[in-house]
Design an enzyme around this catalytic site. Structure first.
Site, PDB file in Angstrom:
ATOM      1  N   SER A  25     -47.303 -67.272 -32.370  1.00 19.63           N
ATOM      2  CA  SER A  25     -46.857 -65.996 -32.926  1.00 19.63           C
ATOM      3  C   SER A  25     -47.565 -65.640 -34.224  1.00 19.63           C
ATOM      4  O   SER A  25     -47.710 -64.464 -34.554  1.00 19.63           O
ATOM      5  CB  SER A  25     -45.340 -66.027 -33.153  1.00 19.63           C
ATOM      6  OG  SER A  25     -44.973 -67.109 -33.990  1.00 19.63           O
ATOM      7  N   ASP A 177     -37.221 -63.736 -41.463  1.00 22.89           N
ATOM      8  CA  ASP A 177     -36.947 -65.013 -40.797  1.00 22.89           C
ATOM      9  C   ASP A 177     -37.464 -66.213 -41.578  1.00 22.89           C
ATOM     10  O   ASP A 177     -37.162 -67.359 -41.255  1.00 22.89           O
ATOM     11  CB  ASP A 177     -37.511 -65.026 -39.372  1.00 22.89           C
ATOM     12  CG  ASP A 177     -39.030 -64.862 -39.311  1.00 22.89           C
ATOM     13  OD1 ASP A 177     -39.706 -64.908 -40.360  1.00 22.89           O
ATOM     14  OD2 ASP A 177     -39.559 -64.691 -38.194  1.00 22.89           O
ATOM     15  N   HIS A 180     -42.501 -66.151 -40.452  1.00 23.00           N
ATOM     16  CA  HIS A 180     -43.692 -65.345 -40.192  1.00 23.00           C
ATOM     17  C   HIS A 180     -44.053 -64.497 -41.417  1.00 23.00           C
ATOM     18  O   HIS A 180     -43.163 -63.942 -42.065  1.00 23.00           O
ATOM     19  CB  HIS A 180     -43.457 -64.424 -38.988  1.00 23.00           C
ATOM     20  CG  HIS A 180     -43.167 -65.166 -37.725  1.00 23.00           C
ATOM     21  ND1 HIS A 180     -41.885 -65.456 -37.315  1.00 23.00           N
ATOM     22  CD2 HIS A 180     -44.002 -65.699 -36.793  1.00 23.00           C
ATOM     23  CE1 HIS A 180     -41.939 -66.128 -36.178  1.00 23.00           C
ATOM     24  NE2 HIS A 180     -43.211 -66.284 -35.838  1.00 23.00           N
TER      25      HIS A 180
END
Length: 206
Positions: A25, A177, A180
């Site tokens: 990701s 979060d 990221h």
């Protein structure tokens, strides 16, 4: 391998260098508009440097080193000259045995070597909560494989966020979060990793 152009000393030849970014990701650009993700920002950074390099986003959110190993062969299409490998974060989140992660990354490096594709391997460091032995085993994977396969090596994807030596300062560059990077954080990461990618392209063009 195909060539590359950049001002100020980088070799000038006719064709672009094609580099695939194999990752999870962080590479894919999770939580960001496409134009603000890692690959898009890195592409613009390279263009601003005058480099004729075309990036392929081969990032898949949630991917482990096993996922990368499973799809590396079809990532290494004939036009690919170089590959960025940035995998391992999801292995850490799942507590996967470092020996398994090493085997998967070795399969990726071996596939690149067999395809005559140069690699920039981006390291990953384990947190301390798995114990000292786990951390020592995991952290050693990346520099050892880079040496074994004569790959370029960058110690961490996040080095650009902690350049001042204060990890807490990096929080402002993260999404909610805490995992990221936000768009500003990605820009700092690109500034840090960009020179490694230029070095990869120069090596791939030889």
């Amino acid at each position: 391998m195909s060539g590359v152009f950049i001002c100020c000393g980088f070799a000038a030849t006719a064709e672009s260098v094609v580099i695939a970014a194999l990752g999870d990701s962080l590479t894919q650009g999770y939580g960001l508009p496409e134009q603000e993700g890692f690959v898009s920002q890195l592409q613009r950074w390279l263009q601003n440097e005058g480099a004729d390099i075309h990036l392929i986003n081969a990032g898949v959110s949630g991917d482990t080193t096993a996922g990368g190993a499973a799809r590396v062969d079809w990532t290494l299409t004939p036009e690919v000259d170089g590959m960025i490998v940035a995998l391992g974060g999801n292995d850490l989140l799942r507590g996967i045995d470092p020996g398994v992660s090493r085997s998967n990354l070795e399969a990726i490096m071996s596939a690149a070597q067999a395809s005559d594709v140069d690699v920039l391997l981006i390291g990953m460091q384990a947190p301390g909560n798995y114990g000292a032995d786990y951390k020592q085993s995991f952290d050693a994977i990346y520099p050892e494989l880079a040496q074994q396969y004569d790959a370029l090596y960058a110690e961490s994807f996040f080095d650009g966020l902690t350049a001042g030596g204060d990890p807490a300062a990096a929080r402002q560059y993260m999404q909610s979060d805490g995992i990221h990077p936000n768009a500003e954080g990605v820009a700092l990461i690109v500034d840090s990793l960009g020179p490694f990618v230029l070095a990869l392209a120069e090596r791939a063009a030889d």
